[in-house]
Design a protein around this motif. Structure first.
Motif, mmCIF file in Angstrom:
data_model
loop_
_atom_site.group_PDB
_atom_site.id
_atom_site.type_symbol
_atom_site.label_atom_id
_atom_site.label_comp_id
_atom_site.label_asym_id
_atom_site.label_seq_id
_atom_site.Cartn_x
_atom_site.Cartn_y
_atom_site.Cartn_z
ATOM 1 N N ALA A 26 -6.172 -2.618 -6.943
ATOM 2 C CA ALA A 26 -7.630 -2.660 -7.001
ATOM 3 C C ALA A 26 -8.154 -2.665 -8.427
ATOM 4 O O ALA A 26 -9.022 -3.458 -8.790
ATOM 5 C CB ALA A 26 -8.226 -1.487 -6.223
ATOM 6 N N LYS A 27 -7.636 -1.765 -9.249
ATOM 7 C CA LYS A 27 -8.077 -1.668 -10.645
ATOM 8 C C LYS A 27 -6.855 -1.672 -11.544
ATOM 9 O O LYS A 27 -6.364 -0.618 -11.958
ATOM 10 C CB LYS A 27 -8.898 -0.398 -10.863
ATOM 11 N N PRO A 28 -6.312 -2.833 -11.819
ATOM 12 C CA PRO A 28 -5.110 -2.919 -12.654
ATOM 13 C C PRO A 28 -5.325 -2.235 -13.996
ATOM 14 O O PRO A 28 -6.369 -2.392 -14.637
ATOM 15 C CB PRO A 28 -4.910 -4.433 -12.834
ATOM 16 N N ARG A 29 -4.352 -1.442 -14.398
ATOM 17 C CA ARG A 29 -4.441 -0.751 -15.671
ATOM 18 C C ARG A 29 -4.026 -1.672 -16.810
ATOM 19 O O ARG A 29 -3.443 -2.736 -16.593
ATOM 20 C CB ARG A 29 -3.563 0.510 -15.644
ATOM 21 N N LYS A 30 -4.332 -1.256 -17.994
ATOM 22 C CA LYS A 30 -4.003 -2.064 -19.161
ATOM 23 C C LYS A 30 -2.502 -2.330 -19.204
ATOM 24 O O LYS A 30 -1.691 -1.420 -19.114
ATOM 25 C CB LYS A 30 -4.446 -1.356 -20.444
ATOM 26 N N GLY A 31 -2.146 -3.585 -19.332
ATOM 27 C CA GLY A 31 -0.735 -3.951 -19.393
ATOM 28 C C GLY A 31 -0.090 -4.170 -18.032
ATOM 29 O O GLY A 31 1.110 -4.409 -17.949
ATOM 30 N N SER A 32 -0.863 -4.060 -16.937
ATOM 31 C CA SER A 32 -0.294 -4.254 -15.595
ATOM 32 C C SER A 32 0.352 -5.631 -15.495
ATOM 33 O O SER A 32 -0.201 -6.627 -15.959
ATOM 34 C CB SER A 32 -1.385 -4.124 -14.532
ATOM 35 N N SER A 33 1.535 -5.652 -14.869
ATOM 36 C CA SER A 33 2.274 -6.924 -14.793
ATOM 37 C C SER A 33 2.980 -7.083 -13.456
ATOM 38 O O SER A 33 4.078 -7.617 -13.389
ATOM 39 C CB SER A 33 3.303 -6.996 -15.928
ATOM 40 N N ILE A 34 2.385 -6.570 -12.380
ATOM 41 C CA ILE A 34 3.000 -6.658 -11.055
ATOM 42 C C ILE A 34 2.845 -8.087 -10.547
ATOM 43 O O ILE A 34 1.813 -8.459 -9.992
ATOM 44 C CB ILE A 34 2.347 -5.663 -10.078
ATOM 45 N N SER A 35 3.858 -8.880 -10.749
ATOM 46 C CA SER A 35 3.780 -10.292 -10.361
ATOM 47 C C SER A 35 4.453 -10.568 -9.024
ATOM 48 O O SER A 35 4.163 -11.567 -8.370
ATOM 49 C CB SER A 35 4.410 -11.178 -11.440
ATOM 50 N N ARG A 36 5.366 -9.674 -8.587
ATOM 51 C CA ARG A 36 6.057 -9.870 -7.311
ATOM 52 C C ARG A 36 5.885 -8.616 -6.461
ATOM 53 O O ARG A 36 6.173 -7.507 -6.918
ATOM 54 C CB ARG A 36 7.539 -10.176 -7.524
ATOM 55 N N LEU A 37 5.440 -8.800 -5.217
ATOM 56 C CA LEU A 37 5.183 -7.673 -4.320
ATOM 57 C C LEU A 37 5.928 -7.869 -3.013
ATOM 58 O O LEU A 37 5.811 -8.906 -2.362
ATOM 59 C CB LEU A 37 3.684 -7.555 -4.042
ATOM 60 N N HIS A 38 6.715 -6.862 -2.637
ATOM 61 C CA HIS A 38 7.360 -6.806 -1.326
ATOM 62 C C HIS A 38 6.509 -5.879 -0.464
ATOM 63 O O HIS A 38 6.473 -4.665 -0.693
ATOM 64 C CB HIS A 38 8.782 -6.262 -1.429
ATOM 65 N N LEU A 39 5.829 -6.418 0.526
ATOM 66 C CA LEU A 39 4.890 -5.642 1.329
ATOM 67 C C LEU A 39 5.293 -5.699 2.796
ATOM 68 O O LEU A 39 5.386 -6.776 3.393
ATOM 69 C CB LEU A 39 3.475 -6.206 1.152
ATOM 70 N N LYS A 40 5.528 -4.523 3.391
ATOM 71 C CA LYS A 40 5.907 -4.425 4.802
ATOM 72 C C LYS A 40 4.861 -3.572 5.510
ATOM 73 O O LYS A 40 4.665 -2.411 5.150
ATOM 74 C CB LYS A 40 7.302 -3.807 4.950
ATOM 75 N N LEU A 41 4.181 -4.163 6.505
ATOM 76 C CA LEU A 41 3.066 -3.482 7.141
ATOM 77 C C LEU A 41 3.026 -3.735 8.644
ATOM 78 O O LEU A 41 3.809 -4.516 9.187
ATOM 79 C CB LEU A 41 1.752 -3.929 6.480
ATOM 80 N N TYR A 42 2.110 -3.022 9.301
ATOM 81 C CA TYR A 42 1.848 -3.238 10.722
ATOM 82 C C TYR A 42 0.630 -4.134 10.876
ATOM 83 O O TYR A 42 -0.274 -4.117 10.046
ATOM 84 C CB TYR A 42 1.598 -1.910 11.432
ATOM 85 N N LEU A 43 0.602 -4.889 11.968
ATOM 86 C CA LEU A 43 -0.491 -5.820 12.216
ATOM 87 C C LEU A 43 -1.644 -5.059 12.879
ATOM 88 O O LEU A 43 -1.880 -5.165 14.086
ATOM 89 C CB LEU A 43 -0.009 -6.970 13.099
ATOM 90 N N ILE A 44 -2.365 -4.288 12.074
ATOM 91 C CA ILE A 44 -3.510 -3.509 12.550
ATOM 92 C C ILE A 44 -4.736 -3.988 11.795
ATOM 93 O O ILE A 44 -4.880 -3.763 10.586
ATOM 94 C CB ILE A 44 -3.290 -2.006 12.331
ATOM 95 N N ASN A 45 -5.629 -4.673 12.492
ATOM 96 C CA ASN A 45 -6.752 -5.352 11.838
ATOM 97 C C ASN A 45 -7.640 -4.420 11.023
ATOM 98 O O ASN A 45 -8.203 -4.815 10.008
ATOM 99 C CB ASN A 45 -7.590 -6.083 12.895
ATOM 100 N N THR A 46 -7.777 -3.172 11.473
ATOM 101 C CA THR A 46 -8.629 -2.220 10.760
ATOM 102 C C THR A 46 -8.225 -2.106 9.301
ATOM 103 O O THR A 46 -9.077 -2.012 8.403
ATOM 104 C CB THR A 46 -8.548 -0.837 11.437
ATOM 105 N N PHE A 47 -6.928 -2.133 9.055
ATOM 106 C CA PHE A 47 -6.434 -1.962 7.688
ATOM 107 C C PHE A 47 -6.214 -3.299 6.990
ATOM 108 O O PHE A 47 -6.312 -3.390 5.770
ATOM 109 C CB PHE A 47 -5.137 -1.138 7.702
#
Length: 431
Positions: A100-121
Motif C-alpha cells: 500500500a505504501k512502499p517504503r523508500k528503496g522498496s524493490s518487491i518485484s516478484r510476489l508469490h501470493l496464495k489466497l482463498y477465493l473470498i470476494n470480501t477480501f
C-alpha cells in the motif's frame, strides 16, 4: 562473590553485544539473502529486532505470502469458514503493509501470493496488486487460489461458480493480468469460460499453469489452441478432463499429468514444437481402458525427457490402499498390456527416461528395450521404486517395492538385462 557475579554479567552482556554487532556489520545483501528464505510474515517480524533490521523486509526483491500461514492453530483440516475469513483478513493486512505504501528503496518485484477465493477480501487485494503493477513496483505475480473443500464435495455448479468468480476478479482488476506469470487453481470448471481467450488474450504473460481437481464440464474434452500464448509449463493433478487436446502451444516445454479420470487416452498433441519434458502418472481404474503410449506421443516430436509412473504397474503395491473403497475403484488390478507400436518411427530427441515404479518385471524390460531401439540418442535411464508411505510401514507387510534392486548384484543383473549386449545407456537407480 557479588563482584564476580557483576563481572560475569558484564562479560556476558559484552559478548552478546559483540554478537549483535557482528550480525549488524553484515551487508544488506547478506541479510536480505537470509530474510529471503523466510515467509513474509516471519520476515516482517524481524523488523522489530533493531533499527538495523527495520527497513530490510521492504527491500526484498521476492516475497511469499501464504494464507495458510495465517490460519490460527490448532485449526481443523480442512479449515472452517470462520478460520478462512480470519486468515484472509490477516493476509490482506500483511499485503497492504508491503504494497500500500512502499517504503523508500522498496524493490518487491516478484510476489508469490496464495489466497482463498473470498470476494470480501479480494476487493481489497485487487486494488493493492493493481496499483503496484501500475506503479511498476510489481512485475511478476505467482498466484495460487486455494480451496479447502474436498473435491468430492464440490458440485459442477460450485466449480463453475468458482471459475466465474476468478474471471470476475481478473475483469475487475485487469492490471493484475499484466504481471501474472504463474497461476495455480483448485476445483474450477472452465465449462462456461473460453480457456483459449484466457490464455491468449487475458493472461498474456502466463508461463506456468497448475490445475488441481478441475475440468471443462462433465465428460467434456478441453482443447487448447493458443498460438500467442507464452505458456511453457502445465501441471495437471487429478483433473476430470475427458481429453486434453493441445492443438497449438508453441512455447510449451514441460507437461506433467498426475492421475486422469478419462476412459480413453487422456492426451493428444498438435503443434507443440518446444515440448521436451513429459511426465505421466496414473493408476488405472476399473472404468478406464488401456491405450498405446505411441498414440499419446504422436505429434510430440521434440520430447527428450520422458517420465512414466504407473503406480504399481496396475497391481496392488501400497498395502495401506488394500481396502474395500480402493478395491471398488481399482477392482482386480492386472498387469497392463505393454504394447509398443511406433510404426517403425524413431525418436531422435529422447535422451532421458525416468521410470517410477520399476519392479524387475519382464514386460518392463521389454518396454525399456523397445524404447532403446526406437530412440538411438537415449543416453540416460533412471529407475525408481514406488514410494513406501508411513501407513504401509506401519502395516509391516510386503510390497512390490521390495522387488526393486537395491544391492549391487541385483542392479548389475538389471543393467545386463536392459542392455542385452546391444545398448549402452547410463542406468541409475534412485531411492
Amino acid at each position: 562473590m557479588g563482584a564476580n557475579n557483576d563481572n560475569n554479567t558484564s562479560k556476558n552482556q559484552s559478548q552478546k553485544l559483540e554478537g549483535e554487532d557482528r550480525l549488524s556489520t553484515l551487508t544488506d545483501d547478506i541479510l536480505l539473502s537470509i530474510l529471503g528464505r523466510l515467509t513474509a510474515r516471519m520476515a516482517a517480524r524481524t523488523s522489530v529486532l533493531s533499527t538495523r533490521w527495520m527497513h530490510l523486509p521492504w527491500l526484498l526483491p521476492e516475497l511469499s505470502i501464504n494464507v495458510k500461514e495465517f490460519l490460527s492453530g490448532p485449526c481443523s483440516d480442512p479449515a472452517e469458514e470462520n478460520d478462512m475469513n480470519q486468515a484472509m483478513a490477516s493476509l490482506t493486512k500483511a499485503t497492504r503493509s508491503f504494497l500500500a505504501k512502499p517504503r523508500k528503496g522498496s524493490s518487491i518485484s516478484r510476489l508469490h501470493l496464495k489466497l482463498y477465493l473470498i470476494n470480501t477480501f479480494l476487493s481489497d487485494i485487487g486494488p493493492l496488486l493493481g496499483d503496484s503493477v501500475n506503479s511498476d513496483l510489481l512485475k511478476d505475480l505467482d498466484l495460487t487460489i486455494h480451496d479447502e473443500t474436498d473435491p468430492l464435495d464440490r458440485s459442477e455448479e460450485d466449480m463453475i461458480q468458482r471459475a466465474q468468480e476468478m474471471d470476475g476478479f481478473f475483469s475487475a482488476y485487469p492490471a493484475v493480468l499484466r504481471c501474472l506469470t504463474r497461476l495455480c487453481l483448485y476445483n474450477v470448471c472452465f465449462g462456461k469460460l473460453d480457456i483459449n481467450h484466457i490464455l491468449s488474450d487475458c493472461c498474456k504473460q502466463l508461463k506456468h499453469l497448475c490445475l488441481f481437481h478441475s475440468d471443462s464440464g462433465e465428460c467434456t474434452p478441453c482443447k487448447i489452441d493458443a498460438p500467442n500464448s507464452k505458456l511453457s509449463v502445465i501441471e495437471i493433478n487429478t483433473c476430470r478432463f475427458e481429453r486434453l487436446e493441445l492443438a497449438c502451444l508453441p512455447k510449451l516445454e514441460r507437461l506433467e499429468w498426475n492421475t486422469w479420470l478419462s476412459v480413453y487416452a487422456p492426451l493428444s498433441f498438435g503443434f507443440v514444437p518446444s515440448l521436451g519434458e513429459l511426465k505421466l502418472s496414473n493408476g488405472r481404474s476399473a472404468s478406464q481402458r488401456g491405450f498405446k503410449l505411441s498414440e499419446v506421443l504422436d505429434g510430440a516430436t521434440s520430447i527428450h525427457t520422458l517420465t512414466l509412473d504407473f503406480q504399481g504397474e496396475n497391481v496392488w503395491d501400497h498395502a495401506c490402499e488394500d481396502s474395500a473403497n480402493v478395491r471398488s475403484t481399482f477392482p482386480g488390478r492386472r498387469n497392463p498390456r505393454w504394447e509398443m507400436d511406433f510404426h517403425n518411427s524413431k525418436n531422435l530427441l529422447l535422451k532421458e527416461l525416468q521410470f517410477i515404479g520399476f519392479a524387475s518385471f519382464e514386460h518392463q524390460f521389454t518396454f525399456i528395450r523397445a524404447l532403446l531401439e526406437r530412440a538411438p540418442n537415449l543416453q540416460t535411464i533412471v529407475l525408481k521404486p514406488n514410494e513406501q508411505c508411513d501407513q504401509c510401514d506401519a502395516l509391516d507387510t510386503l510390497t512390490l517395492s521390495l522387488l526393486f534392486p537395491k544391492e549391487k548384484y541385483g542392479q548389475e543383473k538389471v543393467v545386463s538385462r536392459i542392455t542385452d549386449g546391444i545398448f549402452s545407456p547410463q542406468i541409475f537407480f534412485g531411492e
